[in-house]
Design an enzyme around this catalytic site. Structure first.
Site, short mmCIF file in Angstrom:
data_model
loop_
_atom_site.label_atom_id
_atom_site.label_comp_id
_atom_site.label_asym_id
_atom_site.label_seq_id
_atom_site.Cartn_x
_atom_site.Cartn_y
_atom_site.Cartn_z
N LYS A 1 0.85 -1.18 0.00
CA LYS A 1 0.00 0.00 0.00
C LYS A 1 0.90 1.25 0.00
CE LYS A 1 -2.50 -0.60 3.74
NZ LYS A 1 -3.59 -0.78 4.74
N HIS A 2 0.49 2.35 -0.60
CA HIS A 2 -0.67 2.53 -1.47
C HIS A 2 -0.09 2.91 -2.82
CE1 HIS A 2 -1.98 3.51 2.68
NE2 HIS A 2 -3.08 2.85 2.35
N HIS B 1 -6.18 12.21 0.85
CA HIS B 1 -6.98 12.10 -0.38
C HIS B 1 -6.81 13.31 -1.28
CE1 HIS B 1 -9.98 8.67 0.61
NE2 HIS B 1 -8.91 8.55 1.36
N ASP C 1 -8.18 -0.19 -2.85
CA ASP C 1 -8.36 0.35 -1.51
C ASP C 1 -9.86 0.52 -1.29
OD1 ASP C 1 -7.87 1.30 1.00
OD2 ASP C 1 -6.41 2.81 0.37
#
Length: 784
Positions: A217-218, A231, A297
């Protein structure tokens, strides 16, 4: 009994999978690409009772996506994965295994073919389950500079998970730290891609040695969001992505053998990772040779519509994600459901894309034994009730990592402690062991949803540990303030306690949480690098008393300590050291434990975002006077002190002219010049002063922790292939460039007493996906 060829373990896995695919309907193949998370639905009742109505989400925008079909309906054609059976509620091992068996039996009975689901869980600080060992956070793994130690930890985590029927783990996080304000710094291993890759690949090897699939990840770019906002969009060019962000993932795939990759939520230069075929297919699979599964995700498939505007609806988002290379949608089936099947039937999506993803999913299921006729959910958890999730061996390992990760920034005049007299322990992190735990540790991750439920593991606080460590001292405690908030009412009592003591120990820092319910963690980003709340005011007041103050920062990110460094009697940094953090810190402060941690991120001087990470070109790293902002850190990457002293010198490079397809060795001698045993992390850096594009002023190329008795010495030899000097040129292709390189060795990015020059000769040479990724290191004891 073997009734079908895909059930026959004697056949090659590929043959079994092709036989199964040929027998499946389109709906059955598409069903293998989906998942179900029971209990996250409003009003649902799980094994721990009704799902509580709370603001404490455990995944982004969780409440917007709550609701879904009954498991029987979700599994009508089969199911790819079951989500977090253990990690969603405070349940016991026996309750969890019973629920796992129940869900697997429903999946198998509801569909024609009866194929079990893969069970996945989180394990960013250990198995995220009630009562399981909470190890130090990933940023503390980086501080150990000890991949072998982290591999041992991952093996232990994997054994516990496998014993409870878990097949896949959503770790490690390989995001390279680019901005310290980002809340998920605590989940990351550090700011250098080589350190992150070495530790991350070791974690993968350990986890998978226990039979649990590791998930990287990610992938990729998530940590470099604009303004460090979770985000947020990532304003990054392809060159930085290739040279800084992607190398740890490549190392974990090629050297760690990772079985799964999870896409990033972020868009990089306008392209979301979940809709990027270059990233998920061309690079990951065609260039790196990855053969596992790519999982989304949580809700990142429907996010392509709702958050990125890349599709009009969830079905269109599913089509884009599938084409890009996402094989499994987590945690629930939204974009890969009936709408995807309808688009295939309408000719809008090629069935070959469904086959491609299903083939990868079924291959892993075959390798896990889920297609074998004798496999049963009951057998997968046989003996689970005998598992001690927080066994003495686990706790000992957690303690070893905690002790190895604590960074003595400056012993000053007060450490190690005398062990007698009056000690004032002050600060919000001194008497709350949750501050030692990361945001994915079960007590911080899930238990806030269940007030009154105890962690079911021992969590000694710093105050408790100090009283046990120093029985001859008179220890008092005053909190002073909370981790966050504006309440200053406790500061006068803390000042009074400090003024009446011989020494004051001030424990300040973070309390991890999720989505604003903490000062560190996922969705807990910082506007600047000041200590949260009024903790800086507390320190100012304590330092003004005249009593020697030892400042201990327990945090998930580095905080600016420039206003403290010249006034404190000592400085210690602990990066969320886990359930044994209290005793480990007490041992370091008393001197019983020889501190050995090294900074995987820099400690800034000023809170306004300066500096960036150490990996900068000249314009980002050198204070020339062209700006009033000084990028120099207070403590550099790799820095750490101990209660002994070391020297690094005598750099020897036998061959200083090396062809661009060759290698060279660099040997230095490290000596313990103090009066007690300890360890030093010897670090090797490269500098490329003249290149086709701007290059970092220095960049780590190798490291090794060396344990030495007092007076002992060792020769540390690094074998550096020229591939390790490669970088991405103007044409976005990685190559080895001829010319002079500076070779530097020492104990941090700012302490490099050894320097030499190596010339790379011959033509420029491409360095593609098969290039050498690591620097082997040999340690030999030297004659005194």
């Amino acid at each position: 009994m073997i009734n079908q060829p895909w059930q026959d373990p004697a056949l090659p896995v590929a043959a079994r999978v092709e036989a199964l695919l040929a027998a499946m309907t389109l709906e059955e193949k598409a069903a293998q690409l989906g998942s179900r998370w029971l209990g996250k639905d409003k009003g649902a009742t799980g094994p721990a009772g009704p799902e509580p109505e709370t603001d404490h989400a455990v995944a982004p925008m969780e409440h917007e996506f709550s609701g879904g079909p009954a498991l029987e309906d979700a599994s009508r054609h089969g199911l790819g994965q079951l989500t977090r059976i253990y990690g969603s509620y405070p349940i016991t091992v026996s309750e969890g295994t019973a629920e796992l068996v129940r869900q697997q039996r429903i999946v198998m009975a509801s569909s024609r073919l009866g194929i079990p689901a893969v069970v996945h869980e989180e394990c960013l600080t250990g198995f995220t389950m009630h009562g399981a060992t909470v190890y130090p956070s990933a940023i503390a793994w980086g501080a150990t500079f000890d991949p072998e130690l982290i591999e041992r930890m991952a093996t232990a985590i994997g054994r516990d998970m496998a014993a409870l029927g878990v097949h896949q783990a959503l770790a490690p996080v390989l995001d390279v730290v680019r901005d310290y304000r980002w809340g998920r710094v605590e989940e990351s291993i550090g700011e250098d891609p080589y350190l992150v890759g070495a530790v991350g690949a070791a974690y993968v090897r350990g986890l998978q040695s226990a039979g649990v699939i590791a998930t990287l990840k990610h992938f990729a770019g998530y940590s470099a969001s604009r303004g460090a906002r979770n985000h947020g969009p990532v304003p990054m060019g392809r060159r930085e992505l290739l040279d800084v962000i992607l190398p740890p993932f490549e190392a974990a795939v090629r050297e760690g053998g990772a079985g799964s990759v999870m896409n990033s939520y972020a868009d990089v230069d306008g392209v979301p990772a979940g809709a990027d075929p270059w990233l998920l297919t061309e690079l990951l699979r065609d260039e790196w040779g990855f053969t596992g599964t790519v999982v989304s995700d949580y809700w990142s498939v429907p996010f392509l519509a709702s958050m990125h505007g890349m599709a009009a609806d969830s079905g269109g988002a599913g089509a884009r994600a599938l084409a890009a290379g996402i094989d499994v949608e987590l945690p629930d089936t939204i974009g890969y459901g009936a709408e995807l099947v309808g688009r295939v039937r309408a000719g809008e999506v090629a069935e070959s894309l469904v086959d491609r993803a299903a083939r990868r999913v079924l291959t892993q299921k075959a390798e896990l034994g889920l297609l074998d006729p004798e496999w049963t959910p009951e057998a997968s958890v046989a003996g689970a009730d005998e598992v001690l999730l927080d066994s003495p061996a686990n706790r000992a390992l957690a303690a070893e990592i905690a002790e190895r990760s604590i960074v003595l920034l400056d012993p000053g005049s007060a450490l190690p402690l005398a062990g007698t007299g009056r000690i004032a322990v002050v600060g919000p992190c001194a008497d709350d062991a949750r501050t030692f735990l990361g945001c994915y540790a079960f007590p911080n991750h899930v238990l806030p949803r269940y007030p009154g439920v105890k962690p079911e593991i021992e969590l000694p606080t710093a105050v408790e540990a100090l009283r046990a460590e120093l029985p001859g001292a008179e220890i008092g405690y005053a909190p002073g303030c909370a981790v966050d908030g504006a309440d200053r009412s406790g500061i006068p009592a803390a000042v009074a306690a400090a003024a009446g003591a011989d020494v004051c120990l001030a424990f300040v820092g973070d309390l991890a949480g999720l989505f604003g319910n903490g000062t560190s963690g996922e969705g807990c980003d910082a506007a600047d690098l000041r200590l949260p709340g009024v903790q800086a005011e507390l320190l100012d007041a304590l330092l003004a008393t005249g009593t020697p103050v030892v400042v201990v920062v327990v945090s998930g990110r580095p905080y600016a300590l420039g206003e403290v460094a010249g006034r404190a009697a000592a400085l210690v940094q602990a990066f969320m050291p886990g359930e044994e953090g209290g005793p480990a810190l007490a041992g370091v402060l008393s001197g019983r434990v020889q501190p050995g941690g090294r900074l995987p991120v820099q400690i800034p001087r000023d809170p306004g975002g300066q500096p960036g990470t150490y990996l900068q070109p000249r314009l980002g790293a050198v204070h020339t006077g062209t700006s009033n902002l000084d990028p120099t850190p207070l403590f550099a990457f790799g820095h750490g002190r101990s209660y002994t002293t070391f020297t690094v010198g005598d750099l020897r490079i036998p061959q200083t002219r090396v062809p661009t397809d060759g290698e060279f060795t660099a040997t230095v001698r490290v000596r313990n010049t103090g009066d007690r045993a300890g360890s030093e992390v010897v670090q090797l850096y490269l500098s490329d002063p003249v290149a086709e594009v701007t290059r970092p002023v220095i960049q780590l190329v190798g490291f090794r922790r060396v344990e030495l008795d007092a007076g002992a010495a060792a020769d540390v030899t690094f074998r550096v292939h020229t591939d390790r000097t490669a970088f991405t040129g103007r044409d976005l292709r990685r190559f080895v460039e001829p010319g002079e390189l500076r070779i530097l060795a020492g104990t941090s990015a700012a302490d490099l007493p050894c320097e030499a020059v190596v010339e790379l000769t011959g033509p420029a040479r491409p360095a593609g996906s098969g290039r050498v990724l690591s620097t082997p290191v040999e340690v030999r004891r030297a004659d005194s």
